[in-house]
Design a protein around this motif. Sequence first.
Motif, PDB file in Angstrom:
ATOM      1  N   UNK A   7       0.835  -1.199   0.000  1.00 25.32           N
ATOM      2  CA  UNK A   7       0.000   0.000   0.000  1.00 25.32           C
ATOM      3  C   UNK A   7       0.874   1.257   0.000  1.00 25.32           C
ATOM      4  N   UNK A   8       1.917   1.255   0.840  1.00 27.09           N
ATOM      5  CA  UNK A   8       2.832   2.402   0.894  1.00 27.09           C
ATOM      6  C   UNK A   8       3.518   2.620  -0.444  1.00 27.09           C
ATOM      7  N   UNK A   9       3.916   1.521  -1.078  1.00 28.06           N
ATOM      8  CA  UNK A   9       4.582   1.606  -2.373  1.00 28.06           C
ATOM      9  C   UNK A   9       3.649   2.204  -3.423  1.00 28.06           C
ATOM     10  N   UNK A  10       2.389   1.769  -3.406  1.00 24.27           N
ATOM     11  CA  UNK A  10       1.413   2.280  -4.371  1.00 24.27           C
ATOM     12  C   UNK A  10       1.179   3.776  -4.151  1.00 24.27           C
ATOM     13  N   UNK A  11       1.036   4.194  -2.900  1.00 23.09           N
ATOM     14  CA  UNK A  11       0.829   5.608  -2.599  1.00 23.09           C
ATOM     15  C   UNK A  11       2.031   6.449  -3.039  1.00 23.09           C
ATOM     16  N   UNK A  12       3.222   5.917  -2.804  1.00 23.63           N
ATOM     17  CA  UNK A  12       4.433   6.646  -3.191  1.00 23.63           C
ATOM     18  C   UNK A  12       4.488   6.819  -4.708  1.00 23.63           C
ATOM     19  N   UNK A  13       4.143   5.771  -5.458  1.00 25.25           N
ATOM     20  CA  UNK A  13       4.159   5.867  -6.922  1.00 25.25           C
ATOM     21  C   UNK A  13       3.122   6.868  -7.413  1.00 25.25           C
ATOM     22  N   UNK A  14       1.951   6.843  -6.796  1.00 21.94           N
ATOM     23  CA  UNK A  14       0.898   7.777  -7.189  1.00 21.94           C
ATOM     24  C   UNK A  14       1.325   9.214  -6.917  1.00 21.94           C
ATOM     25  N   UNK A  15       1.885   9.456  -5.725  1.00 19.02           N
ATOM     26  CA  UNK A  15       2.312  10.803  -5.377  1.00 19.02           C
ATOM     27  C   UNK A  15       3.414  11.303  -6.313  1.00 19.02           C
ATOM     28  N   UNK A  16       4.350  10.445  -6.619  1.00 16.82           N
ATOM     29  CA  UNK A  16       5.438  10.833  -7.521  1.00 16.82           C
ATOM     30  C   UNK A  16       4.896  11.212  -8.891  1.00 16.82           C
ATOM     31  N   UNK A  17       3.992  10.398  -9.425  1.00 14.99           N
ATOM     32  CA  UNK A  17       3.434  10.673 -10.751  1.00 14.99           C
ATOM     33  C   UNK A  17       2.557  11.918 -10.721  1.00 14.99           C
ATOM     34  N   UNK A  18       1.768  12.081  -9.657  1.00 20.99           N
ATOM     35  CA  UNK A  18       0.910  13.264  -9.551  1.00 20.99           C
ATOM     36  C   UNK A  18       1.755  14.531  -9.530  1.00 20.99           C
ATOM     37  N   UNK A  19       2.833  14.499  -8.763  1.00 19.21           N
ATOM     38  CA  UNK A  19       3.711  15.670  -8.696  1.00 19.21           C
ATOM     39  C   UNK A  19       4.290  15.986 -10.068  1.00 19.21           C
ATOM     40  N   UNK A  20       4.728  14.961 -10.780  1.00 27.16           N
ATOM     41  CA  UNK A  20       5.267  15.172 -12.126  1.00 27.16           C
ATOM     42  C   UNK A  20       4.229  15.791 -13.048  1.00 27.16           C
ATOM     43  N   UNK A  21       3.008  15.287 -12.991  1.00 29.26           N
ATOM     44  CA  UNK A  21       1.935  15.796 -13.861  1.00 29.26           C
ATOM     45  C   UNK A  21       1.572  17.229 -13.497  1.00 29.26           C
ATOM     46  N   UNK A  22       1.463  17.523 -12.202  1.00 35.70           N
ATOM     47  CA  UNK A  22       1.112  18.877 -11.776  1.00 35.70           C
ATOM     48  C   UNK A  22       2.184  19.878 -12.198  1.00 35.70           C
ATOM     49  N   UNK A  23       3.454  19.506 -12.020  1.00 31.68           N
ATOM     50  CA  UNK A  23       4.538  20.405 -12.384  1.00 31.68           C
ATOM     51  C   UNK A  23       4.614  20.620 -13.894  1.00 31.68           C
ATOM     52  N   UNK A  24       4.299  19.578 -14.658  1.00 29.67           N
ATOM     53  CA  UNK A  24       4.393  19.668 -16.112  1.00 29.67           C
ATOM     54  C   UNK A  24       3.221  20.431 -16.728  1.00 29.67           C
ATOM     55  N   UNK A  25       2.030  20.265 -16.161  1.00 29.27           N
ATOM     56  CA  UNK A  25       0.829  20.799 -16.805  1.00 29.27           C
ATOM     57  C   UNK A  25       0.031  21.783 -15.962  1.00 29.27           C
ATOM     58  N   UNK A  26       0.392  21.931 -14.691  1.00 28.22           N
ATOM     59  CA  UNK A  26      -0.413  22.761 -13.799  1.00 28.22           C
ATOM     60  C   UNK A  26      -1.469  21.910 -13.107  1.00 28.22           C
ATOM     61  N   UNK A  27      -1.888  22.360 -11.942  1.00 26.89           N
ATOM     62  CA  UNK A  27      -2.856  21.583 -11.159  1.00 26.89           C
ATOM     63  C   UNK A  27      -4.210  21.496 -11.854  1.00 26.89           C
ATOM     64  N   UNK A  28      -4.683  22.594 -12.407  1.00 23.77           N
ATOM     65  CA  UNK A  28      -6.044  22.651 -12.941  1.00 23.77           C
ATOM     66  C   UNK A  28      -6.246  21.757 -14.159  1.00 23.77           C
ATOM     67  N   UNK A  29      -5.211  21.594 -14.949  1.00 21.48           N
ATOM     68  CA  UNK A  29      -5.358  20.849 -16.203  1.00 21.48           C
ATOM     69  C   UNK A  29      -5.244  19.342 -16.040  1.00 21.48           C
TER      70      UNK A  29
END
Length: 208
Positions: free
Chosen positions: A4-26
């Motif tokens: 579960x911790x591993x899955x959450x860490x992967x999700x957070x890492x990918x979310x951060x990458x997406x937010x930084x690349x495209x902005x939170x709203x998009x």
Amino acid sequence: MTEVDDARARILEKAEQCFLAHGYSRVTMDDIATELRMSKKTLYRHFSSKEALGEAAIEAIFARIREELRAILEDERRDFGERLESFARTLTGHYARGAAVLRDLQRDAPALWQKLLELRRQSIQARFGAFVAAGVKAGALRSDVEPRLVIRMVLTLVDQLMRPDVLAELEMTAEQLFPRMLGVVLDGIRTKPEGRPPPANKPRGPRT
């Protein structure tokens, strides 16, 4: 680390990458699930909403920032000035990388923006306060300096100036503004070299 911790860490890492690349709203939860090749059902099992995921991502980012600042401020191999410069460079570097996300949060996600402000205050208060106290002890700052007052001044300036709307109005970047802001505060509390002549406009005492 559990599955579960591993899955959450992967999700957070990918979310951060997406937010930084495209902005939170998009970015949508669908986008993140697709990037992870994960079902939306699995994604929502770990994070109930995009806002919950955004908040967790912000907390993870600030946890890293606090560790970076701790390492800088506790590095006694460097003098006060070097550590101060590194402190400012680290904070403004993170700010610059997330500038688009910060604009989005301030404009479209007020709850997350307030969370970010709260975590930023905590990070500066916890790390910079100890730094100021160490500067006084090392003789780099005046012995009559009250660290709590300096922290309050810095926090007030950061809250008022380190904002996307204010930076746009001033036509300045975080990298330009933050070091100047710190300089204004700290120049008044640094120790002065011995033997330095008094300022020319120093008020004279009353005539006798």
